[in-house]
Design a protein around this motif. Sequence first.
Motif, PDB file in Angstrom:
ATOM      1  N   TRP A 152       0.854  -1.180   0.000  1.00  0.00           N
ATOM      2  CA  TRP A 152       0.000   0.000   0.000  1.00  0.00           C
ATOM      3  C   TRP A 152       0.891   1.232   0.000  1.00  0.00           C
ATOM      4  N   LEU A 153       0.309   2.411  -0.060  1.00  0.00           N
ATOM      5  CA  LEU A 153       1.130   3.615  -0.240  1.00  0.00           C
ATOM      6  C   LEU A 153       2.110   3.852   0.893  1.00  0.00           C
ATOM      7  N   ALA A 154       1.684   3.599   2.131  1.00  0.00           N
ATOM      8  CA  ALA A 154       2.544   3.900   3.269  1.00  0.00           C
ATOM      9  C   ALA A 154       3.229   2.672   3.855  1.00  0.00           C
ATOM     10  N   GLY A 155       2.918   1.492   3.341  1.00  0.00           N
ATOM     11  CA  GLY A 155       3.528   0.284   3.893  1.00  0.00           C
ATOM     12  C   GLY A 155       2.753  -0.961   3.511  1.00  0.00           C
ATOM     13  N   ASP A 156       2.774  -1.945   4.408  1.00  0.00           N
ATOM     14  CA  ASP A 156       2.156  -3.238   4.109  1.00  0.00           C
ATOM     15  C   ASP A 156       0.656  -3.270   4.375  1.00  0.00           C
ATOM     16  N   SER A 157       0.135  -2.267   5.067  1.00  0.00           N
ATOM     17  CA  SER A 157      -1.287  -2.234   5.391  1.00  0.00           C
ATOM     18  C   SER A 157      -1.957  -0.998   4.815  1.00  0.00           C
ATOM     19  N   MET A 158      -3.243  -1.107   4.511  1.00  0.00           N
ATOM     20  CA  MET A 158      -3.995   0.051   4.048  1.00  0.00           C
ATOM     21  C   MET A 158      -4.151   1.039   5.198  1.00  0.00           C
ATOM     22  N   THR A 159      -3.939   2.311   4.902  1.00  0.00           N
ATOM     23  CA  THR A 159      -3.993   3.346   5.929  1.00  0.00           C
ATOM     24  C   THR A 159      -4.751   4.573   5.423  1.00  0.00           C
ATOM     25  N   LEU A 160      -4.774   5.566   6.275  1.00  0.00           N
ATOM     26  CA  LEU A 160      -5.395   6.842   5.911  1.00  0.00           C
ATOM     27  C   LEU A 160      -4.705   7.474   4.704  1.00  0.00           C
ATOM     28  N   ALA A 161      -3.452   7.150   4.484  1.00  0.00           N
ATOM     29  CA  ALA A 161      -2.742   7.665   3.309  1.00  0.00           C
ATOM     30  C   ALA A 161      -3.406   7.182   2.023  1.00  0.00           C
ATOM     31  N   ASP A 162      -3.826   5.936   2.003  1.00  0.00           N
ATOM     32  CA  ASP A 162      -4.511   5.403   0.823  1.00  0.00           C
ATOM     33  C   ASP A 162      -5.863   6.081   0.619  1.00  0.00           C
ATOM     34  N   PHE A 163      -6.557   6.357   1.720  1.00  0.00           N
ATOM     35  CA  PHE A 163      -7.848   7.037   1.604  1.00  0.00           C
ATOM     36  C   PHE A 163      -7.670   8.474   1.124  1.00  0.00           C
ATOM     37  N   ALA A 164      -6.613   9.141   1.578  1.00  0.00           N
ATOM     38  CA  ALA A 164      -6.368  10.513   1.119  1.00  0.00           C
ATOM     39  C   ALA A 164      -6.121  10.533  -0.383  1.00  0.00           C
ATOM     40  N   ALA A 165      -5.276   9.624  -0.860  1.00  0.00           N
ATOM     41  CA  ALA A 165      -4.984   9.552  -2.295  1.00  0.00           C
ATOM     42  C   ALA A 165      -6.231   9.176  -3.084  1.00  0.00           C
ATOM     43  N   ALA A 166      -6.956   8.162  -2.604  1.00  0.00           N
ATOM     44  CA  ALA A 166      -8.147   7.699  -3.320  1.00  0.00           C
ATOM     45  C   ALA A 166      -9.237   8.756  -3.341  1.00  0.00           C
ATOM     46  N   ALA A 167      -9.298   9.581  -2.313  1.00  0.00           N
ATOM     47  CA  ALA A 167     -10.304  10.648  -2.275  1.00  0.00           C
ATOM     48  C   ALA A 167     -10.070  11.640  -3.404  1.00  0.00           C
ATOM     49  N   HIS A 168      -8.817  12.028  -3.610  1.00  0.00           N
ATOM     50  CA  HIS A 168      -8.495  12.959  -4.695  1.00  0.00           C
ATOM     51  C   HIS A 168      -8.682  12.300  -6.052  1.00  0.00           C
ATOM     52  N   LEU A 169      -8.160  11.089  -6.206  1.00  0.00           N
ATOM     53  CA  LEU A 169      -8.228  10.439  -7.515  1.00  0.00           C
ATOM     54  C   LEU A 169      -9.659  10.073  -7.894  1.00  0.00           C
ATOM     55  N   SER A 170     -10.480   9.696  -6.922  1.00  0.00           N
ATOM     56  CA  SER A 170     -11.866   9.358  -7.260  1.00  0.00           C
ATOM     57  C   SER A 170     -12.639  10.588  -7.722  1.00  0.00           C
ATOM     58  N   SER A 171     -12.334  11.738  -7.124  1.00  0.00           N
ATOM     59  CA  SER A 171     -12.981  12.981  -7.559  1.00  0.00           C
ATOM     60  C   SER A 171     -12.591  13.304  -8.997  1.00  0.00           C
ATOM     61  N   LEU A 172     -11.317  13.106  -9.300  1.00  0.00           N
ATOM     62  CA  LEU A 172     -10.841  13.380 -10.656  1.00  0.00           C
ATOM     63  C   LEU A 172     -11.326  12.321 -11.641  1.00  0.00           C
ATOM     64  N   ASP A 173     -11.457  11.086 -11.171  1.00  0.00           N
ATOM     65  CA  ASP A 173     -11.960  10.025 -12.038  1.00  0.00           C
ATOM     66  C   ASP A 173     -13.404  10.285 -12.425  1.00  0.00           C
ATOM     67  N   TYR A 174     -14.153  10.954 -11.561  1.00  0.00           N
ATOM     68  CA  TYR A 174     -15.542  11.289 -11.852  1.00  0.00           C
ATOM     69  C   TYR A 174     -15.646  12.156 -13.104  1.00  0.00           C
ATOM     70  N   ILE A 175     -14.600  12.957 -13.371  1.00  0.00           N
ATOM     71  CA  ILE A 175     -14.602  13.814 -14.559  1.00  0.00           C
ATOM     72  C   ILE A 175     -13.588  13.318 -15.600  1.00  0.00           C
ATOM     73  N   SER A 176     -13.206  12.040 -15.487  1.00  0.00           N
ATOM     74  CA  SER A 176     -12.333  11.375 -16.468  1.00  0.00           C
ATOM     75  C   SER A 176     -10.978  12.051 -16.628  1.00  0.00           C
ATOM     76  N   ASP A 177     -10.393  12.501 -15.527  1.00  0.00           N
ATOM     77  CA  ASP A 177      -9.117  13.193 -15.604  1.00  0.00           C
ATOM     78  C   ASP A 177      -7.949  12.357 -15.093  1.00  0.00           C
ATOM     79  N   VAL A 178      -8.146  11.040 -14.994  1.00  0.00           N
ATOM     80  CA  VAL A 178      -7.054  10.158 -14.562  1.00  0.00           C
ATOM     81  C   VAL A 178      -6.758   9.164 -15.677  1.00  0.00           C
ATOM     82  N   ASP A 179      -5.503   9.127 -16.116  1.00  0.00           N
ATOM     83  CA  ASP A 179      -5.075   8.158 -17.121  1.00  0.00           C
ATOM     84  C   ASP A 179      -4.650   6.878 -16.405  1.00  0.00           C
TER      85      ASP A 179
END
Length: 221
Positions: A152-179
Amino acid sequence: MIRLFHVPLSPFCRKVRLSLAEKKLEVELVEERYWERDPDFLRRNPAGKVPVLRIDDMILSESAAICEYIEEKHPTPSLMPNDPEGRFEVRRLVSWFDDKFHHDVTSNLLYERVNRKLTKSGYPDSKNVKAGSKAIKYHLDYMAWLLDRRRWLAGDSMTLADFAAAAHLSSLDYISDVDWNRSAVVKDWYAKIKSRPAFRSLLADHVSGFPPPEHYADLDF
């Protein structure tokens, strides 16, 4: 009672929503048009920003502080490592996405393409959109570098770091701005995290005037 005043595509609100959902805490979502400067909302948070979390009679603001409060009050399942070094790395990456990624990418793409229309503050600035489209490549490559070395982004376990990244990317994915074809490892990471039950309410979001792409809610892309 837990009530979250939010904007559906706000990555800061989404990070809090993911934390609450992962902890299986029931929350009432109240969409807040913060740009209208409603006096009742300003009494809750004079800064005039979302998210604002109300738990009984307590008002909480600032997404990072809210998420850490949730973690301390509801430590299971854990979104923070037990060791100081691990917690430092999570906080570093949360800050990276909420500060640098937000400044370089989210504010130049999501805010230009969506927020300007919602707030009736003009048309997208093409220079900002171009800058955001260029910057996201660098950030995706950095994520790929991390995920080549970690589960995962910060180590071997899913953490708040993954949620922070996914929160931004999911918002951008909603408008098709992630390749998603830029990095297989980042695409696999996102597919894994958006398949979690905590992600369901985000994938059900619908913003009037901005229909999501077909792949947005597709767990298999």
